[in-house]
Design a protein around this motif. Structure first.
Motif, PDB file in Angstrom:
ATOM      1  N   GLN A 197       0.938  -2.601 -24.655  1.00 36.77           N
ATOM      2  CA  GLN A 197      -0.467  -2.971 -24.755  1.00 36.77           C
ATOM      3  C   GLN A 197      -1.054  -2.309 -25.994  1.00 36.77           C
ATOM      4  N   ARG A 198      -2.133  -2.893 -26.485  1.00 37.43           N
ATOM      5  CA  ARG A 198      -2.822  -2.343 -27.648  1.00 37.43           C
ATOM      6  C   ARG A 198      -4.216  -1.923 -27.233  1.00 37.43           C
ATOM      7  N   ASP A 199      -4.602  -0.683 -27.560  1.00 35.92           N
ATOM      8  CA  ASP A 199      -5.911  -0.204 -27.156  1.00 35.92           C
ATOM      9  C   ASP A 199      -6.976  -0.559 -28.196  1.00 35.92           C
ATOM     10  N   GLU A 200      -8.206  -0.130 -27.931  1.00 30.95           N
ATOM     11  CA  GLU A 200      -9.330  -0.495 -28.792  1.00 30.95           C
ATOM     12  C   GLU A 200      -9.223   0.131 -30.179  1.00 30.95           C
ATOM     13  N   GLN A 201      -8.460   1.207 -30.294  1.00 36.65           N
ATOM     14  CA  GLN A 201      -8.262   1.855 -31.601  1.00 36.65           C
ATOM     15  C   GLN A 201      -7.095   1.258 -32.371  1.00 36.65           C
ATOM     16  N   ASP A 249       3.601  -8.008 -21.047  1.00 36.96           N
ATOM     17  CA  ASP A 249       3.009  -6.751 -20.590  1.00 36.96           C
ATOM     18  C   ASP A 249       3.971  -5.565 -20.648  1.00 36.96           C
ATOM     19  N   GLU A 263       2.268   9.312 -26.326  1.00 38.91           N
ATOM     20  CA  GLU A 263       1.923   8.165 -25.491  1.00 38.91           C
ATOM     21  C   GLU A 263       1.428   6.962 -26.286  1.00 38.91           C
ATOM     22  N   HIS A 264       0.786   7.194 -27.440  1.00 40.97           N
ATOM     23  CA  HIS A 264       0.219   6.112 -28.241  1.00 40.97           C
ATOM     24  C   HIS A 264       0.799   6.165 -29.653  1.00 40.97           C
ATOM     25  N   ARG A 312      -3.979   1.260 -31.375  1.00 44.58           N
ATOM     26  CA  ARG A 312      -2.729   1.970 -31.103  1.00 44.58           C
ATOM     27  C   ARG A 312      -1.977   1.273 -29.972  1.00 44.58           C
ATOM     28  N   TRP A 313      -0.661   1.452 -29.983  1.00 42.09           N
ATOM     29  CA  TRP A 313       0.192   0.781 -29.018  1.00 42.09           C
ATOM     30  C   TRP A 313       0.689   1.766 -27.965  1.00 42.09           C
ATOM     31  N   HIS A 314       0.795   1.291 -26.726  1.00 37.90           N
ATOM     32  CA  HIS A 314       1.354   2.109 -25.651  1.00 37.90           C
ATOM     33  C   HIS A 314       2.060   1.186 -24.665  1.00 37.90           C
ATOM     34  N   THR A 354       3.833  -7.849 -25.784  1.00 34.49           N
ATOM     35  CA  THR A 354       2.496  -7.828 -25.195  1.00 34.49           C
ATOM     36  C   THR A 354       2.318  -8.979 -24.208  1.00 34.49           C
TER      37      THR A 354
END
Length: 200
Positions: free
Chosen positions: A56-60, A53, A24-25, A62-64, A50
Protein backbone atom coordinates in the motif's frame (compact mmCIF):
# COMPACT_ATOMS: atom_id res chain seq x y z
CA UNK A 1 15.36 -24.97 -13.60
CA UNK A 2 15.59 -22.06 -16.01
CA UNK A 3 12.38 -22.99 -17.87
CA UNK A 4 10.44 -22.81 -14.59
CA UNK A 5 11.37 -19.19 -13.96
CA UNK A 6 9.00 -16.29 -14.63
CA UNK A 7 11.04 -13.10 -14.58
CA UNK A 8 8.17 -10.72 -13.77
CA UNK A 9 7.07 -12.88 -10.83
CA UNK A 10 10.61 -13.05 -9.50
CA UNK A 11 10.94 -9.29 -9.75
CA UNK A 12 7.71 -8.79 -7.81
CA UNK A 13 8.90 -11.24 -5.15
CA UNK A 14 12.20 -9.38 -4.94
CA UNK A 15 10.24 -6.21 -4.18
CA UNK A 16 8.30 -7.99 -1.43
CA UNK A 17 11.54 -9.33 0.04
CA UNK A 18 12.71 -5.74 0.50
CA UNK A 19 9.96 -5.30 3.11
CA UNK A 20 11.47 -8.06 5.26
CA UNK A 21 13.20 -5.40 7.30
CA UNK A 22 12.79 -3.54 10.60
CA UNK A 23 11.98 -0.51 8.44
CA UNK A 24 8.21 -0.35 7.92
CA UNK A 25 7.91 2.34 5.20
CA UNK A 26 10.02 2.86 2.07
CA UNK A 27 10.30 5.66 -0.43
CA UNK A 28 10.54 4.72 -4.09
CA UNK A 29 14.23 5.67 -4.02
CA UNK A 30 14.84 3.37 -1.03
CA UNK A 31 13.12 0.48 -2.80
CA UNK A 32 15.17 1.15 -5.92
CA UNK A 33 18.34 0.98 -3.86
CA UNK A 34 17.20 -2.20 -2.06
CA UNK A 35 16.17 -4.05 -5.22
CA UNK A 36 18.47 -2.60 -7.85
CA UNK A 37 15.51 -1.89 -10.14
CA UNK A 38 14.82 1.32 -12.03
CA UNK A 39 12.07 3.46 -10.55
CA UNK A 40 9.94 3.05 -13.68
CA UNK A 41 10.15 -0.75 -13.33
CA UNK A 42 9.38 -0.53 -9.64
CA UNK A 43 6.27 1.58 -10.24
CA UNK A 44 4.86 -1.06 -12.60
CA UNK A 45 5.58 -3.85 -10.12
CA UNK A 46 4.20 -1.87 -7.19
CA UNK A 47 1.06 -1.11 -9.20
CA UNK A 48 0.34 -4.83 -9.62
CA UNK A 49 1.19 -5.59 -6.00
CA UNK A 50 -1.11 -2.77 -4.87
CA UNK A 51 -4.05 -4.14 -6.87
CA UNK A 52 -3.77 -7.41 -4.94
CA UNK A 53 -3.16 -5.58 -1.62
CA UNK A 54 0.36 -6.92 -1.12
CA UNK A 55 1.62 -3.36 -0.73
CA UNK A 56 0.00 0.00 0.00
CA UNK A 57 1.05 3.60 -0.49
CA UNK A 58 0.46 6.14 2.26
CA UNK A 59 -0.36 9.84 1.99
CA UNK A 60 3.34 10.74 2.07
CA UNK A 61 4.00 8.55 -0.96
CA UNK A 62 5.84 5.88 1.06
CA UNK A 63 5.26 2.19 0.52
CA UNK A 64 4.47 -0.46 3.13
CA UNK A 65 3.08 -3.99 3.22
CA UNK A 66 -0.64 -4.40 2.61
CA UNK A 67 -3.10 -6.83 4.18
CA UNK A 68 -2.60 -9.78 1.82
CA UNK A 69 0.69 -11.08 3.33
CA UNK A 70 -0.81 -10.92 6.84
CA UNK A 71 -3.99 -12.68 5.70
CA UNK A 72 -2.00 -15.49 4.09
CA UNK A 73 0.29 -15.86 7.11
CA UNK A 74 -2.72 -16.25 9.38
CA UNK A 75 -3.83 -19.31 7.38
CA UNK A 76 -1.00 -21.22 9.03
CA UNK A 77 -1.22 -22.68 12.51
CA UNK A 78 -0.35 -20.30 15.34
CA UNK A 79 3.34 -19.96 16.09
CA UNK A 80 4.98 -22.22 18.63
CA UNK A 81 5.49 -19.34 21.05
CA UNK A 82 1.81 -18.42 21.00
CA UNK A 83 0.72 -22.05 21.41
CA UNK A 84 3.17 -22.63 24.27
CA UNK A 85 1.90 -19.58 26.17
CA UNK A 86 -1.85 -19.81 25.50
CA UNK A 87 -2.78 -23.47 25.11
CA UNK A 88 -2.07 -24.40 28.78
CA UNK A 89 -4.32 -21.50 29.85
CA UNK A 90 -7.11 -22.74 27.60
CA UNK A 91 -6.81 -26.27 28.99
CA UNK A 92 -7.06 -24.94 32.55
CA UNK A 93 -9.96 -22.61 31.67
CA UNK A 94 -11.89 -25.46 30.08
CA UNK A 95 -11.23 -27.79 33.03
CA UNK A 96 -12.19 -25.15 35.61
CA UNK A 97 -15.35 -24.04 33.80
CA UNK A 98 -16.44 -27.21 32.00
CA UNK A 99 -16.88 -25.09 28.86
CA UNK A 100 -15.15 -24.34 25.56
CA UNK A 101 -12.07 -22.12 25.98
CA UNK A 102 -10.63 -20.31 22.97
CA UNK A 103 -8.22 -17.69 21.74
CA UNK A 104 -9.89 -15.36 19.25
CA UNK A 105 -8.33 -12.87 16.86
CA UNK A 106 -10.11 -10.08 15.02
CA UNK A 107 -9.31 -8.17 11.86
CA UNK A 108 -11.28 -6.30 9.18
CA UNK A 109 -14.66 -7.01 10.75
CA UNK A 110 -14.01 -10.75 11.07
CA UNK A 111 -13.09 -12.86 14.10
CA UNK A 112 -11.19 -16.14 13.84
CA UNK A 113 -10.71 -18.90 16.38
CA UNK A 114 -6.94 -19.42 16.64
CA UNK A 115 -6.69 -21.98 19.46
CA UNK A 116 -9.33 -23.92 21.37
CA UNK A 117 -9.83 -26.52 24.10
CA UNK A 118 -13.16 -28.38 24.15
CA UNK A 119 -14.75 -29.83 27.30
CA UNK A 120 -15.75 -33.48 27.59
CA UNK A 121 -19.43 -32.54 27.80
CA UNK A 122 -21.64 -33.77 24.97
CA UNK A 123 -23.54 -30.46 24.94
CA UNK A 124 -20.94 -27.78 24.21
CA UNK A 125 -19.95 -24.98 21.86
CA UNK A 126 -18.17 -27.04 19.21
CA UNK A 127 -15.67 -24.38 18.13
CA UNK A 128 -12.70 -25.26 15.91
CA UNK A 129 -9.45 -23.44 14.97
CA UNK A 130 -10.03 -21.58 11.72
CA UNK A 131 -13.75 -20.97 12.35
CA UNK A 132 -14.57 -17.38 11.35
CA UNK A 133 -17.52 -15.04 11.76
CA UNK A 134 -18.41 -11.38 11.30
CA UNK A 135 -18.40 -9.31 14.47
CA UNK A 136 -18.32 -5.76 15.78
CA UNK A 137 -14.90 -4.17 16.31
CA UNK A 138 -14.93 -4.36 20.11
CA UNK A 139 -17.27 -7.33 20.54
CA UNK A 140 -15.95 -10.60 19.07
CA UNK A 141 -18.88 -12.74 20.20
CA UNK A 142 -20.77 -14.69 17.51
CA UNK A 143 -24.50 -15.25 17.54
CA UNK A 144 -25.02 -18.46 19.56
CA UNK A 145 -28.67 -19.55 19.66
CA UNK A 146 -29.18 -21.09 23.09
CA UNK A 147 -25.59 -20.32 24.03
CA UNK A 148 -23.38 -17.49 25.20
CA UNK A 149 -19.76 -16.38 25.11
CA UNK A 150 -17.77 -14.33 27.64
CA UNK A 151 -14.57 -12.64 26.43
CA UNK A 152 -11.48 -11.04 27.96
CA UNK A 153 -9.38 -8.76 25.74
CA UNK A 154 -5.64 -9.40 25.72
CA UNK A 155 -3.28 -6.42 25.92
CA UNK A 156 -1.68 -5.41 22.64
CA UNK A 157 -0.76 -2.43 20.51
CA UNK A 158 -2.53 -0.63 17.68
CA UNK A 159 -0.53 -2.52 15.04
CA UNK A 160 -1.41 -6.04 16.16
CA UNK A 161 -4.88 -7.48 15.54
CA UNK A 162 -6.95 -7.57 18.75
CA UNK A 163 -7.12 -10.88 20.61
CA UNK A 164 -9.43 -12.27 23.28
CA UNK A 165 -9.60 -15.23 25.62
CA UNK A 166 -13.13 -16.64 25.53
CA UNK A 167 -15.36 -19.10 27.34
CA UNK A 168 -18.52 -20.29 25.62
CA UNK A 169 -21.26 -22.84 26.20
CA UNK A 170 -24.97 -23.33 26.80
CA UNK A 171 -26.64 -20.22 28.22
CA UNK A 172 -28.24 -22.10 31.10
CA UNK A 173 -24.99 -23.69 32.20
CA UNK A 174 -22.29 -21.06 31.66
CA UNK A 175 -22.13 -18.71 34.65
CA UNK A 176 -21.08 -15.25 33.35
CA UNK A 177 -19.66 -14.12 36.70
CA UNK A 178 -17.56 -17.25 37.08
CA UNK A 179 -16.45 -16.98 33.45
CA UNK A 180 -15.33 -13.36 33.94
CA UNK A 181 -13.41 -14.33 37.08
CA UNK A 182 -11.68 -17.29 35.41
CA UNK A 183 -10.74 -15.20 32.38
CA UNK A 184 -9.38 -12.39 34.55
CA UNK A 185 -7.29 -14.91 36.50
CA UNK A 186 -5.97 -16.38 33.23
CA UNK A 187 -5.03 -12.91 31.98
CA UNK A 188 -3.21 -12.16 35.23
CA UNK A 189 -1.32 -15.44 34.93
CA UNK A 190 -0.39 -14.69 31.34
CA UNK A 191 0.75 -11.14 32.14
CA UNK A 192 2.83 -12.35 35.11
CA UNK A 193 4.49 -14.99 32.93
CA UNK A 194 5.38 -12.43 30.25
CA UNK A 195 6.82 -10.12 32.92
CA UNK A 196 9.05 -12.93 34.20
CA UNK A 197 10.26 -13.67 30.65
CA UNK A 198 11.08 -10.00 30.09
CA UNK A 199 12.98 -9.64 33.36
CA UNK A 200 16.80 -9.48 32.95
Amino acid sequence: MAQDRVEAVERALTVLEAFDSPQEHFTLAELAQATGYYKSTLLRLLGSLTRYDYVQRDEQGRWHLGHAPVRLARRHLPGRHLTTRIQPLLIRLSEDSGETAALLEGEDGMVECRLVTLPDAALRHDLRPGDRWAAAKDDPRPVLPGGMMVCQALPGDAIEPPMWLALSGPAGRLDPQQAHRLLADALSSLTAGEAREAAP
